[in-house]
Design a protein around this motif. Structure first.
Motif: not given
Ligand SMILES: *Cc1c(COP(=O)(O)O)cnc(C)c1O
Length: 392
Positions: A61-69, A74-80, A189-196, A222-227
């Motif tokens: 599960l490694t990918l670039p999210v289509s938006a800035p750092g 947020e991807t890490c927090f809303v999913n976990l 476990d959950a790591v985010y970075s940026g491109t710039q 057991d619930h939908r992510a907030q985003s």
């Protein structure tokens, strides 16, 4: 009548964006193809494996999210983080404060462990907080705090978290490509970075990676992510394994050409070589700054080579110096943030911008502008000190 926009050619030595390698700018201008074109799907797979290389991980599960750092954060927090969860956040600068916002917006409780700005996160305080909050589900911290230039000990903090049965969320926006980032070695476990920042790509993408353990927590929700946009279960219908990719959102096709090129450049150079280059240029810059009476905020053991946070001499007109650097030298350096505003400069040596020419330009330019401001300095000493450092 508005005309085409042609930006000036600057040298970007602030906290990001950093100078973009021309190879990446050229890649961005290649023809746009469809986001479900089989050729594009092949590129996506290559980007995922190059990101695994950069992060030093085997995480599927490694990918670039289509938006800035910030979107990777947020991807890490809303999913976990689910409503009612407790998250321990180690804060030693601006970005830890944003983590708190994220937790609270997810309906969680943030337990803040604060350290002085300019110092590393203190593992002892984190351990005390984990002991005092046995129900905590996640420990979150920033590896490289861009607001202060401090590096924290990610390996120790991840180990502490796992010994208290906690997941980790780690911000590596400024560290990836500039200093060692070792996701599997750390057990993060959950790591985010940026491109710039140290990838020297254009802003607007956020590489993320999740351990198997984190992926299982996401599946078991057991619930939908907030985003909706950042819900990885939905995003993976597009970025997941196999040839079958379903539309979720239109990928930023050309930006991904740029990221692919940026990661290739890092792969060609090699990770240890890239880290050594950042160190070498930082050492030379530091030697020059010393002759200008400019001191580092962070102690030598915890300094980020890619983000030099320095106190300028008393009586200096901060804004006037930065304006003169931009006007006379086309050189951008960063101002201080939060409690450090008006007290420090943040001089970035990130990615493509971390080179000998930029070190010498910055020192020569700073010296000349400080002389114009009436500082008593020995002309030429800063560049000479950096030259000596490069020669040694
Ligand atoms: C720059 C930065 C971010 C945010 O990235 P954006 O691309 O500006 O959204 C987050 N964390 C750290 C440590 C950063 O330096």
């Amino acid at each position: 009548m508005p005309a085409s926009f042609h930006p000036p050619v600057r040298t970007l030595m602030g906290p990001g964006p950093s100078d973009v390698n021309p190879r990446i700018l050229e890649a961005l201008s290649r023809p746009t193809i469809g986001h479900l074109d089989p050729v594009f799907v092949g590129l996506m797979d290559e980007i995922k494996s190059l990101l695994q290389f950069a992060f030093q991980t085997k995480n599927a599960l490694t990918l670039p999210v289509s938006a800035p750092g910030s979107a990777g954060m947020e991807t890490c927090f809303v999913n976990l983080v689910s409503p009612g969860d407790t998250v321990v956040i180690a804060q030693n600068g601006v970005f830890g404060g944003r983590m708190q916002e994220n937790v609270e917006r997810c309906g969680g409780t943030a337990v803040m462990v604060k350290d002085e700005w300019g110092t590393a996160v203190d593992p002892q305080k984190v351990e005390d907080a984990l002991k005092a909050n046995p129900a905590a589900k996640v420990l979150a911290f920033v590896h490289a705090e861009t607001s202060t230039g401090a590096r924290s000990d990610a390996a120790s903090l991840c180990e502490l978290a796992s010994s208290h049965d906690c997941l980790t969320i780690v911000d590596t926006v400024t560290s990836l490509g500039g200093i060692e980032v070792d996701i599997d070695g750390w057990g993060a476990d959950a790591v985010y970075s940026g491109t710039q920042k140290c990838l020297s790509c254009v802003p607007g993408l956020s590489p993320v990676t999740f351990s198997e353990r984190a992926a299982e927590v996401i599946k078991a929700r057991d619930h939908r992510a907030q985003s909706w946009f950042l819900d990885l279960e939905l995003v993976m219908s597009y970025w997941g394994e196999g040839a079958q990719r379903a539309y979720h959102h239109t990928a930023p096709i050309n930006a991904l050409y740029g990221l692919h090129e940026a990661l290739l450049i890092l792969h060609e150079e090699g990770l240890p070589e890239a880290w050594a280059r950042h160190r070498r240029n930082h050492t030379a810059l530091a030697a020059g700054l010393q002759t200008l009476g400019i001191e580092f905020v962070v102690d030598a053991d915890h300094r980020l080579p890619q983000l030099n946070c320095v106190r300028f001499p008393d009586g200096i007109d901060d804004a006037a110096v930065r304006k003169a650097l931009l006007g006379q030298y086309q050189l951008e350096i960063g101002a201080g943030l939060g409690p450090l505003a008006g007290k420090v400069w943040r001089i970035g040596l990130m990615g493509f911008a971390s080179n000998q020419k930029n070190v010498l330009l910055c020192l020569g330019a700073l010296e000349s502008v400080l002389l114009q401001q009436g500082e008593k300095l020995e002309a030429g000493a800063a560049v000479a000190a950096a030259q000596a450092s490069f020669a040694s």
